[in-house]
Design a protein around this motif. Sequence first.
Motif, PDB file in Angstrom:
ATOM      1  N   GLN A  17      29.743 -41.192 -24.927  1.00  0.00           N
ATOM      2  CA  GLN A  17      29.688 -42.211 -23.885  1.00  0.00           C
ATOM      3  C   GLN A  17      28.439 -43.064 -23.993  1.00  0.00           C
ATOM      4  N   ASP A  18      27.368 -42.493 -24.492  1.00  0.00           N
ATOM      5  CA  ASP A  18      26.123 -43.250 -24.565  1.00  0.00           C
ATOM      6  C   ASP A  18      25.952 -43.914 -25.929  1.00  0.00           C
ATOM      7  N   ALA A  19      27.060 -44.322 -26.539  1.00  0.00           N
ATOM      8  CA  ALA A  19      27.004 -44.938 -27.849  1.00  0.00           C
ATOM      9  C   ALA A  19      26.485 -46.369 -27.794  1.00  0.00           C
ATOM     10  N   GLY A  20      26.398 -46.949 -26.592  1.00  0.00           N
ATOM     11  CA  GLY A  20      25.919 -48.317 -26.440  1.00  0.00           C
ATOM     12  C   GLY A  20      24.411 -48.404 -26.593  1.00  0.00           C
ATOM     13  N   PRO A  21      23.875 -49.588 -26.397  1.00  0.00           N
ATOM     14  CA  PRO A  21      22.434 -49.762 -26.546  1.00  0.00           C
ATOM     15  C   PRO A  21      21.671 -48.978 -25.480  1.00  0.00           C
ATOM     16  N   ARG A  22      20.586 -48.374 -25.879  1.00  0.00           N
ATOM     17  CA  ARG A  22      19.771 -47.584 -24.969  1.00  0.00           C
ATOM     18  C   ARG A  22      18.815 -48.495 -24.216  1.00  0.00           C
ATOM     19  N   ILE A  23      18.688 -48.246 -22.932  1.00  0.00           N
ATOM     20  CA  ILE A  23      17.749 -48.995 -22.104  1.00  0.00           C
ATOM     21  C   ILE A  23      16.523 -48.125 -21.917  1.00  0.00           C
ATOM     22  N   GLU A  24      15.388 -48.639 -22.357  1.00  0.00           N
ATOM     23  CA  GLU A  24      14.150 -47.890 -22.200  1.00  0.00           C
ATOM     24  C   GLU A  24      13.677 -48.033 -20.762  1.00  0.00           C
ATOM     25  N   LEU A  25      13.586 -46.913 -20.066  1.00  0.00           N
ATOM     26  CA  LEU A  25      13.143 -46.900 -18.682  1.00  0.00           C
ATOM     27  C   LEU A  25      11.726 -46.358 -18.606  1.00  0.00           C
ATOM     28  N   LEU A  26      11.137 -46.520 -17.432  1.00  0.00           N
ATOM     29  CA  LEU A  26       9.822 -45.932 -17.209  1.00  0.00           C
ATOM     30  C   LEU A  26       9.905 -44.419 -17.355  1.00  0.00           C
ATOM     31  N   PRO A  27       8.853 -43.804 -17.858  1.00  0.00           N
ATOM     32  CA  PRO A  27       8.855 -42.339 -17.859  1.00  0.00           C
ATOM     33  C   PRO A  27       8.959 -41.812 -16.428  1.00  0.00           C
ATOM     34  N   GLU A  28       9.439 -40.597 -16.285  1.00  0.00           N
ATOM     35  CA  GLU A  28       9.680 -40.040 -14.960  1.00  0.00           C
ATOM     36  C   GLU A  28       8.410 -39.963 -14.130  1.00  0.00           C
ATOM     37  N   SER A  29       7.278 -39.693 -14.763  1.00  0.00           N
ATOM     38  CA  SER A  29       6.021 -39.609 -14.010  1.00  0.00           C
ATOM     39  C   SER A  29       5.644 -40.978 -13.441  1.00  0.00           C
ATOM     40  N   GLU A  30       5.807 -42.039 -14.233  1.00  0.00           N
ATOM     41  CA  GLU A  30       5.517 -43.387 -13.749  1.00  0.00           C
ATOM     42  C   GLU A  30       6.536 -43.822 -12.698  1.00  0.00           C
ATOM     43  N   PHE A  31       7.775 -43.391 -12.859  1.00  0.00           N
ATOM     44  CA  PHE A  31       8.799 -43.697 -11.865  1.00  0.00           C
ATOM     45  C   PHE A  31       8.422 -43.084 -10.522  1.00  0.00           C
ATOM     46  N   ALA A  32       7.981 -41.831 -10.541  1.00  0.00           N
ATOM     47  CA  ALA A  32       7.600 -41.153  -9.302  1.00  0.00           C
ATOM     48  C   ALA A  32       6.428 -41.859  -8.629  1.00  0.00           C
ATOM     49  N   ALA A  33       5.523 -42.427  -9.417  1.00  0.00           N
ATOM     50  CA  ALA A  33       4.357 -43.101  -8.851  1.00  0.00           C
ATOM     51  C   ALA A  33       4.694 -44.514  -8.375  1.00  0.00           C
ATOM     52  N   ALA A  34       5.580 -45.211  -9.076  1.00  0.00           N
ATOM     53  CA  ALA A  34       5.823 -46.629  -8.792  1.00  0.00           C
ATOM     54  C   ALA A  34       6.998 -46.882  -7.851  1.00  0.00           C
ATOM     55  N   ALA A  35       7.918 -45.961  -7.755  1.00  0.00           N
ATOM     56  CA  ALA A  35       9.151 -46.199  -6.987  1.00  0.00           C
ATOM     57  C   ALA A  35       8.887 -46.129  -5.483  1.00  0.00           C
ATOM     58  N   PRO A  36       9.571 -46.974  -4.725  1.00  0.00           N
ATOM     59  CA  PRO A  36       9.481 -46.850  -3.264  1.00  0.00           C
ATOM     60  C   PRO A  36      10.166 -45.561  -2.804  1.00  0.00           C
ATOM     61  N   GLU A  37       9.896 -45.171  -1.587  1.00  0.00           N
ATOM     62  CA  GLU A  37      10.401 -43.897  -1.057  1.00  0.00           C
ATOM     63  C   GLU A  37      11.926 -43.814  -1.106  1.00  0.00           C
ATOM     64  N   GLU A  38      12.603 -44.924  -0.860  1.00  0.00           N
ATOM     65  CA  GLU A  38      14.072 -44.899  -0.854  1.00  0.00           C
ATOM     66  C   GLU A  38      14.656 -44.540  -2.213  1.00  0.00           C
ATOM     67  N   LEU A  39      13.935 -44.863  -3.304  1.00  0.00           N
ATOM     68  CA  LEU A  39      14.435 -44.537  -4.638  1.00  0.00           C
ATOM     69  C   LEU A  39      13.968 -43.164  -5.105  1.00  0.00           C
ATOM     70  N   ARG A  40      12.900 -42.639  -4.524  1.00  0.00           N
ATOM     71  CA  ARG A  40      12.405 -41.326  -4.918  1.00  0.00           C
ATOM     72  C   ARG A  40      13.105 -40.204  -4.176  1.00  0.00           C
ATOM     73  N   GLY A  41      14.030 -40.516  -3.291  1.00  0.00           N
ATOM     74  CA  GLY A  41      14.662 -39.516  -2.443  1.00  0.00           C
ATOM     75  C   GLY A  41      15.468 -38.464  -3.179  1.00  0.00           C
ATOM     76  N   THR A  42      16.006 -38.793  -4.349  1.00  0.00           N
ATOM     77  CA  THR A  42      16.857 -37.858  -5.084  1.00  0.00           C
ATOM     78  C   THR A  42      16.095 -37.308  -6.278  1.00  0.00           C
ATOM     79  N   SER A  43      16.139 -36.002  -6.444  1.00  0.00           N
ATOM     80  CA  SER A  43      15.469 -35.394  -7.599  1.00  0.00           C
ATOM     81  C   SER A  43      16.448 -35.320  -8.769  1.00  0.00           C
ATOM     82  N   LYS A  44      15.869 -35.182  -9.944  1.00  0.00           N
ATOM     83  CA  LYS A  44      16.700 -35.117 -11.140  1.00  0.00           C
ATOM     84  C   LYS A  44      17.539 -33.840 -11.148  1.00  0.00           C
ATOM     85  N   ALA A  45      16.978 -32.759 -10.632  1.00  0.00           N
ATOM     86  CA  ALA A  45      17.704 -31.486 -10.625  1.00  0.00           C
ATOM     87  C   ALA A  45      18.878 -31.527  -9.640  1.00  0.00           C
TER      88      ALA A  45
END
Length: 107
Positions: A17-45
């Motif tokens: 399914q992920d055969a398409g182009p990969r989108i480079e996202l922020l690392p998870e640590s930077e995401f946790a620091a930069a994301a607003p509370e509404e986006l940090r509400g769900t954990s990866k686990a």
Amino acid sequence: EKNHFLREITHLRDFRQDAGPRIELLPESEFAAAAPEELRGTSKAADPHQFHLNRLELERRQRESLCGERDARAAERTAAAERNAEKRAFLEGLQAQLASLTTLSLP
């Protein structure tokens, strides 16, 4: 015909399914620091799909912000170019005025 369907089934099972182009996202640590509370509400686990969607949403917001900054700077650059063109035209006209003053001042 049966072999055809078996080959199709095998082909679809092997499809990535992920055969398409990969989108480079922020690392998870930077995401946790930069994301607003509404986006940090769900954990990866808890919900990996929603976590990925939240990272994509943060990326979209950041790109929109950067596009807005780019457009604002392009408008500033255009305005500066127009001001420079006006000043250049004034300075070019000044040379003709100076030449006419020197001819008038001659005896």
